[in-house]
Write a protein that holds these residues in place. Sequence first.
Motif, short mmCIF file in Angstrom:
data_model
loop_
_atom_site.label_atom_id
_atom_site.label_comp_id
_atom_site.label_asym_id
_atom_site.label_seq_id
_atom_site.Cartn_x
_atom_site.Cartn_y
_atom_site.Cartn_z
N ALA A 15 0.82 -1.28 0.09
CA ALA A 15 0.09 0.10 0.03
C ALA A 15 0.77 1.13 0.14
CB ALA A 15 -1.04 0.05 1.06
N GLN A 16 1.99 1.08 0.68
CA GLN A 16 2.81 2.42 0.89
C GLN A 16 3.27 2.78 -0.81
OE1 GLN A 16 6.07 2.07 3.82
NE2 GLN A 16 4.49 2.09 5.44
N THR A 17 3.78 1.62 -1.27
CA THR A 17 4.33 1.78 -2.41
C THR A 17 3.28 2.45 -3.43
OG1 THR A 17 5.73 -0.10 -2.69
CG2 THR A 17 5.34 0.62 -4.78
N GLN A 18 1.99 2.03 -3.44
CA GLN A 18 0.99 2.66 -4.42
C GLN A 18 0.90 4.09 -4.09
OE1 GLN A 18 -2.50 0.05 -3.88
NE2 GLN A 18 -1.49 -1.90 -5.24
N ILE A 19 0.88 4.38 -2.68
CA ILE A 19 0.75 5.72 -2.09
C ILE A 19 1.66 6.68 -2.74
CG2 ILE A 19 0.34 7.19 -0.06
CD1 ILE A 19 -0.85 4.75 1.20
N VAL A 20 3.01 6.16 -2.69
CA VAL A 20 4.07 6.89 -3.16
C VAL A 20 4.04 7.12 -4.72
CG1 VAL A 20 6.45 7.17 -3.43
CG2 VAL A 20 5.64 6.33 -1.13
N ASP A 21 3.74 6.16 -5.29
CA ASP A 21 3.30 6.43 -6.67
C ASP A 21 2.23 7.50 -7.07
OD1 ASP A 21 5.04 4.56 -7.26
OD2 ASP A 21 3.73 2.74 -7.78
N ARG A 22 1.19 7.49 -6.39
CA ARG A 22 0.23 8.55 -6.32
C ARG A 22 1.06 10.08 -5.99
NH1 ARG A 22 -3.19 4.20 -4.93
NH2 ARG A 22 -4.94 4.12 -6.10
N ASN A 69 0.83 3.32 -15.63
CA ASN A 69 0.82 2.34 -14.34
C ASN A 69 1.87 1.32 -15.11
OD1 ASN A 69 -0.52 3.04 -12.38
ND2 ASN A 69 -2.27 1.91 -13.02
N GLU A 70 1.78 1.07 -16.29
CA GLU A 70 2.66 -0.17 -16.81
C GLU A 70 4.27 0.39 -16.80
OE1 GLU A 70 1.70 -1.35 -20.72
OE2 GLU A 70 -0.66 -2.12 -20.12
N GLU A 71 4.36 1.47 -17.36
CA GLU A 71 5.88 2.08 -17.18
C GLU A 71 6.43 2.15 -16.17
OE1 GLU A 71 7.96 6.18 -18.55
OE2 GLU A 71 6.17 6.14 -19.24
N LEU A 72 5.58 2.51 -15.04
CA LEU A 72 6.05 2.80 -13.55
C LEU A 72 6.39 1.16 -13.00
CD1 LEU A 72 3.95 5.43 -11.97
CD2 LEU A 72 6.13 5.42 -13.00
N GLU A 73 5.58 0.27 -13.35
CA GLU A 73 5.58 -1.25 -12.87
C GLU A 73 7.00 -1.39 -13.59
OE1 GLU A 73 1.03 -2.09 -12.27
OE2 GLU A 73 2.16 -3.14 -13.95
N THR A 74 7.29 -1.32 -14.70
CA THR A 74 8.39 -1.88 -15.30
C THR A 74 9.56 -1.42 -14.75
OG1 THR A 74 7.23 -2.23 -17.33
CG2 THR A 74 9.74 -1.99 -17.42
N THR A 75 9.69 -0.19 -14.41
CA THR A 75 10.74 0.74 -13.81
C THR A 75 10.87 0.06 -12.29
OG1 THR A 75 10.25 2.58 -15.04
CG2 THR A 75 11.79 2.90 -13.14
N ASN A 76 9.91 -0.11 -11.77
CA ASN A 76 10.05 -0.59 -10.19
C ASN A 76 10.72 -1.93 -10.07
OD1 ASN A 76 9.40 -0.20 -7.40
ND2 ASN A 76 7.81 -2.10 -7.89
N GLU A 77 10.18 -2.93 -11.21
CA GLU A 77 10.86 -4.00 -11.34
C GLU A 77 12.35 -4.04 -11.40
OE1 GLU A 77 6.91 -6.38 -12.86
OE2 GLU A 77 8.79 -6.03 -14.12
N GLU A 78 12.82 -3.15 -12.47
CA GLU A 78 14.18 -3.20 -12.59
C GLU A 78 15.00 -2.53 -11.29
OE1 GLU A 78 14.44 -0.29 -15.78
OE2 GLU A 78 13.78 -1.88 -17.27
#
Length: 622
Positions: free
Chosen positions: A228-235, A443-452
């Motif tokens: 949840a913290q990760t999603q909030i920081v993304d927002r 969302n997709e771009e941020l998820e890819t960056t986060n995985e790297e």
Amino acid sequence: MGDGKPDLDTDEELEALLGFLRDARGFDFTGYKRSSLGRRIRKRMADVSVTSYADYRDRLETNADEFNALFNTILINVTSYFRDPEAWTLLQREVMPELLAQGRPDDEIRIWSAGCSSGEEAYSLAIMFTEALGLDETLERVKIYGTDVDDEALREARSGLYPGKSLAPLAPELREKYFEQNGSRFGFRSDLRRRVIFGRHDITRDAPISRLDLLVCRNTLMYFNVEAQTQIVDRFHFALREGGFLFLGKAEMLLNDAERFEVMSMRQRVFRRRPGEAAPPYQPAPVKIRTGMSGELHSVARHRQLRDLILDATPSPAVAVDCDGTVLLINSHARVQFALTPNDIGRPFQDLEISYRPVELRSLIEQAAHERRTLRVNGVERRTGEDVQYFDILVQPLNGPDGLTAATNIIFTDVTVTTQLKAEIKRVREDLETAYEELQSTNEELETTNEELQSSIEELETTNEELQSTNEELETTNEELQSGNEELETMNEEMRVRTDELDETRTFLEAVLTSIAAGVVVLDQGMRVKSWNRGAVDLWGLRPDEVLDQPFYGLDFGLPTEKLRETVQRCVETGKREASLPVPAVNRLGRSITCLVQCSPFDAHNGGVVLLMEESRANGSV
């Protein structure tokens, strides 16, 4: 615990209870840390003598007021003006100059206080910007949004009224400048309060406020789990413009976001959004002319989905009913406002409480369909516990291709707030809807960056999460202790004031009695000695500890007390002062003297008397 099955059952029951709270009241606590959340829910269960989550859910279903008590237990509201002064000093001295230098002098400055509780933090921001810009420029340029999920705390924030103790952290000149006394409380100045807009907002679910210069979210993230913290920081990253500042609480860090946030002060938890990685501006999907049945079906399905999303996001509560009286649609606001659920769609409208309370809607629906015109009912009162709301209700028949009424749309407009606030809320809601669409596209771009990034810092994340989890648990406990400590301090202060008053009164009375040269003796209704002053000690030689609470007529000293009995009794019966009575006596030095005794009633003790004794100086005696 045996084979562990009771623990598993308890966890499943807790998750079921959280799902019920989300569906029934729109509060989604599934992203909160289970250790803290479970402890708070169990505390409330203990207060109402319930032992299982399933039984507590039954209590919530039968007692609507219990929801408010539970939410107040879960949502700890600990805040104050300029809390943690060192952090605010850094914000004022280092962040403010950079923030003001980044834009043009006439640009709007947008600030968001997320998790604002009862509003002290949002008003602290208003004071800080006013001190930096001046009142006129602040009223012209600065707009502050204060949001929380606790409706009760938001009502207190909107009032802007606080007890004097809450203003203790403020310097006297700031209290005088920004607050006016209103009875026993102090109100934040009204012109500046209009620049602070409060509203309900869930940072785990709702789209963020956009184009922010400063985002303040202190000691709120620590209640949520890592996901949840990760999603909030993304927002939050999306909400801030390039160069915007993020101000967190002392128990919260952004160790894993170095590419998106620059550290201004790790000690005070102040970060700046780095340039780049800006979300692309929202653009409506272009309308394409397709050939073939599959393209047309895709277009129809897409438009239907968009239509449902738009209807569900309608800012006012809305319910749609077909011509047979079956519920077709309940939008999200109607579900939250009237405690409805998606399961109510498809039920007969007459089975729902909203069909007859706060106003009879079934007859209005029939009338609107028969007359084929929209009906409006203004100022309908709705009571929920101690709260009162007023709605304008619009009953709108919807005609089909054949010209007959196919359905009826019922819209509820809350008119308990001011016109200015309603307009502002509408504009903010539109911004939030646009921001949500823009966020979805990235969302997709941020998820890819986060995985790297995740693959290179996994060890650091594990260590940091363990340390942060421990720190956040300690901080949560500290918040609870601080809340209780403040209550004890208030009680202690009241007791100290009363003790000081009693000590002052006792000292005054002792000084008065001591200053009288004559002997003063106070007797109660039973003729027992209640006071024996210094003059009596000097005259008869008996100390107070030898005579207090002793029968007066039983004392053995130089004055024959039996000769006073008649005079004392007459004074008690008449309630009038007796003339001085000369009585032969022997003083403490063994000399024979004539003692003048005057008896006065002591009304405060219901029959007591005061005896004034002094040696007669007639005929030259000393």
